[in-house]
Design a protein around this motif. Structure first.
Motif, short mmCIF file in Angstrom:
data_model
loop_
_atom_site.label_atom_id
_atom_site.label_comp_id
_atom_site.label_asym_id
_atom_site.label_seq_id
_atom_site.Cartn_x
_atom_site.Cartn_y
_atom_site.Cartn_z
N ASP A 40 0.85 -1.19 0.00
CA ASP A 40 0.00 0.00 0.00
C ASP A 40 0.88 1.24 0.00
O ASP A 40 1.82 1.34 0.80
CB ASP A 40 -0.92 0.00 1.22
CG ASP A 40 -1.99 -1.06 1.10
OD1 ASP A 40 -2.75 -1.02 0.12
OD2 ASP A 40 -2.06 -1.94 1.98
N THR A 42 0.86 5.58 -0.16
CA THR A 42 0.07 6.79 0.04
C THR A 42 0.89 7.98 -0.45
O THR A 42 2.02 8.18 -0.03
CB THR A 42 -0.25 6.98 1.55
OG1 THR A 42 -0.89 5.79 2.01
CG2 THR A 42 -1.15 8.16 1.78
N ASP A 99 -5.03 12.32 -0.25
CA ASP A 99 -4.07 11.24 -0.45
C ASP A 99 -4.48 10.43 -1.66
O ASP A 99 -5.66 10.10 -1.81
CB ASP A 99 -4.04 10.29 0.75
CG ASP A 99 -3.27 10.85 1.94
OD1 ASP A 99 -2.48 11.79 1.75
OD2 ASP A 99 -3.47 10.34 3.05
N GLU A 101 -4.20 6.87 -2.74
CA GLU A 101 -3.89 5.59 -2.10
C GLU A 101 -3.84 4.51 -3.16
O GLU A 101 -4.80 4.29 -3.88
CB GLU A 101 -4.94 5.27 -1.03
CG GLU A 101 -4.91 6.27 0.12
CD GLU A 101 -6.04 6.08 1.11
OE1 GLU A 101 -6.87 5.18 0.92
OE2 GLU A 101 -6.09 6.86 2.08
#
Length: 190
Positions: A40, A42, A99, A101
């Motif tokens: 992940d 960001t 953000d 993501e």
């Protein structure tokens, strides 16, 4: 005189390496985290931007993330392939802006990534401590396999025998004890 650092020196070296790694990672224009299965990322941006302003391209081996008309924040080659169909990106609002993501699904779900892009500073994957809850999510057999792989990877990095090699050495030692009359001086393991 041993070239191995003392435990105190090793602790200091580890702390310095960790501080350097944290500084390098903090300097990146994005934050990232991973499990053994996925990654992940960001990317913080100004709140004025909307989804249509973004340039996000996810391929099996590359990633580009940025704002149209500006140089990309992330643009380069991934160290390992991903499953494009299972990878996504979203735009979310935060207290300080927005953000981007990005969620990447790893093809090989049995390896840690040292970095997001091959051009980015690496982290020391041997120091990764998987969260117990994540390892706990795996069934017993898979969990055992992952733990064994992690142990073997650490052993190899230290120049020590893997669990399979150690098992062979243990069997040989046991055999030597049971057969003291035999000469094992020319035995080669491999």
């Amino acid at each position: 005189m041993s070239s191995e650092p003392s435990p105190e020196e090793q602790k200091k070296l580890d702390a310095e390496a960790k501080a350097k790694e944290q500084a390098e990672q903090a300097a990146l224009p994005y934050k990232w985290d991973q499990t053994i299965k996925d990654l992940d990322i960001t990317v913080p941006i100004e709140s004025k931007f909307k989804g249509k302003d973004l340039d996000v391209k996810i391929t099996r081996n590359t990633l580009r993330v940025g704002i149209k008309g500006q140089s990309p924040v992330i643009d380069g080659e991934l160290p390992h392939p991903i499953r494009v169909d299972d990878s996504t990106w979203t735009l979310s609002t935060t207290a300080t802006g927005k953000d981007i993501e990005i969620h990447l699904d790893k093809v090989n779900q049995m390896e840690w990534w040292a970095h997001v892009l091959t051009s980015a500073p690496k982290i020391d994957t041997s120091k990764i401590q998987p969260e117990n809850s994540k390892l706990g999510d795996l069934d017993g057999e898979t969990r055992g396999m992952v733990e064994k792989m992690m142990f073997d990877q650490r052993q190899k990095e230290m120049g020590k025998p893997t669990s399979d090699e150690q098992k062979k050495l243990d069997i040989l030692e046991q055999f030597k004890v049971q057969h003291p009359e035999m000469d094992f001086s020319n035995v080669k393991m491999g």
